[in-house]
Write an enzyme that holds these catalytic residues in place. Sequence first.
Site, PDB file in Angstrom:
ATOM      1  N   ASN A   8       0.755  -1.185   0.070  1.00  0.00           N
ATOM      2  CA  ASN A   8      -0.064  -0.025  -0.019  1.00  0.00           C
ATOM      3  C   ASN A   8       0.890   1.226   0.055  1.00  0.00           C
ATOM      4  OD1 ASN A   8      -1.533   2.368   1.113  1.00  0.00           O
ATOM      5  ND2 ASN A   8      -3.200   0.667   1.501  1.00  0.00           N
ATOM      6  N   HIS A  11       1.003   6.169   1.745  1.00  0.00           N
ATOM      7  CA  HIS A  11       1.741   7.200   2.643  1.00  0.00           C
ATOM      8  C   HIS A  11       2.877   7.785   1.853  1.00  0.00           C
ATOM      9  CE1 HIS A  11      -0.469   6.413   6.121  1.00  0.00           C
ATOM     10  NE2 HIS A  11      -0.266   5.247   6.126  1.00  0.00           N
ATOM     11  N   HIS A  44      -5.751   3.540  -1.370  1.00  0.00           N
ATOM     12  CA  HIS A  44      -6.795   3.698  -0.928  1.00  0.00           C
ATOM     13  C   HIS A  44      -7.509   5.198  -1.436  1.00  0.00           C
ATOM     14  CE1 HIS A  44      -9.909   4.046   2.872  1.00  0.00           C
ATOM     15  NE2 HIS A  44     -10.402   4.312   1.733  1.00  0.00           N
ATOM     16  N   ARG A  46      -9.718   7.818  -0.858  1.00  0.00           N
ATOM     17  CA  ARG A  46     -10.727   8.320   0.046  1.00  0.00           C
ATOM     18  C   ARG A  46     -11.798   9.582  -0.528  1.00  0.00           C
ATOM     19  NH1 ARG A  46     -10.533   7.457   5.496  1.00  0.00           N
ATOM     20  NH2 ARG A  46      -8.947   6.064   6.125  1.00  0.00           N
ATOM     21  N   ARG A  50      -7.563  12.748   0.769  1.00  0.00           N
ATOM     22  CA  ARG A  50      -6.202  13.286   1.443  1.00  0.00           C
ATOM     23  C   ARG A  50      -4.877  12.588   1.083  1.00  0.00           C
ATOM     24  NH1 ARG A  50      -7.451   9.990   7.327  1.00  0.00           N
ATOM     25  NH2 ARG A  50      -9.445  11.127   6.994  1.00  0.00           N
ATOM     26  N   GLU A  71      -8.702   0.258  -2.731  1.00  0.00           N
ATOM     27  CA  GLU A  71      -9.536   0.106  -1.463  1.00  0.00           C
ATOM     28  C   GLU A  71     -10.736   1.733  -1.549  1.00  0.00           C
ATOM     29  OE1 GLU A  71      -6.534  -1.831   1.728  1.00  0.00           O
ATOM     30  OE2 GLU A  71      -6.880   0.276   1.763  1.00  0.00           O
ATOM     31  N   THR A 102      -8.532   3.601   8.560  1.00  0.00           N
ATOM     32  CA  THR A 102      -9.459   2.943   8.667  1.00  0.00           C
ATOM     33  C   THR A 102      -9.651   2.243   9.955  1.00  0.00           C
ATOM     34  OG1 THR A 102      -9.356   2.146   6.355  1.00  0.00           O
ATOM     35  CG2 THR A 102     -10.686   0.897   7.533  1.00  0.00           C
ATOM     36  N   GLU A 152     -10.896  -9.559   3.149  1.00  0.00           N
ATOM     37  CA  GLU A 152      -9.732  -9.188   3.427  1.00  0.00           C
ATOM     38  C   GLU A 152     -10.135  -9.114   5.323  1.00  0.00           C
ATOM     39  OE1 GLU A 152      -6.131  -5.780   3.767  1.00  0.00           O
ATOM     40  OE2 GLU A 152      -7.545  -5.776   1.879  1.00  0.00           O
ATOM     41  N   HIS A 201      -3.762  -4.575   7.956  1.00  0.00           N
ATOM     42  CA  HIS A 201      -4.086  -3.379   8.992  1.00  0.00           C
ATOM     43  C   HIS A 201      -3.273  -3.749  10.180  1.00  0.00           C
ATOM     44  CE1 HIS A 201      -6.160   0.080   9.373  1.00  0.00           C
ATOM     45  NE2 HIS A 201      -6.266  -0.041  10.532  1.00  0.00           N
TER      46      HIS A 201
END
Length: 254
Positions: A8, A11, A44, A46, A50, A71, A102, A152, A201
């Site tokens: 992922n 970041h 992801h 959103r 963000r 996601e 999340t 998941e 996660h």
Amino acid sequence: MSARLNVNIDHVATVRQARRAPEPSVIAAAMACEQSGADGITVHLRGDRRHIQDKDLHLLRDSVTTYLNLEMAATEEMLKVALDTTPDAVTLVAEKPDEITTEGGLDVKANVSIVRAAVARLRQGNVLASLFIDPDPLQIEVAHEVGAQQVELCTAAYAEATLGAHGIHGEGAARASQELRRLREGAALAKQYGLHVAAGHGLTYRNIVAVAAIAEITEFNIGHNIISRAIFVGLSNAVEEMRQAIKSGATSRG
């Protein structure tokens, strides 16, 4: 055989968006992850944008040669984006505007009609439909009922129980063991229903080995720990270290 690793890269976009600058490039990050042996890329998108932006998703769809997992929340806006870009998989997640990350799995039972409709549209668009849920038997059962192809399992509770000294002694160790058992049982049940099983996660280099030993889990989606580690050792090394940790778990299966 060890589970696949999807990295992922949200970041990387978080750092970029902090300055609204052109760097660091999420495309360059995705390419570096793939070249280092990652089996796929996860992002992801959103509602508040963000970190990952719509343009990023389109560029990633054109660039990623392994596997692209998106996601997103089960909203009309996001479904249109997904069906327009056609990632290899879409993982429907719970999303709150004010959360830092999340906070837990999607409550499929409470949102069954919305999720069923979203899953149907994704499958009609030839996109694998995955649901990010807690390792709860009821949620797994309903995920199967609404036609999801994959679940998941949210590893947040297990990961939190293993942080620092929490998972070493007393109640902390007992809780970590309990959460690991829930993941094992959840993965086994999901496979019985014919679902592909992923997990993610809060997983780290230190706590993933025990989860990677669960044979039914065939995919991990991991971001924060890898990107954090990359600050010190570089992205390629960080990806390779996580791959080795997953492999170590797979070889420990009894």
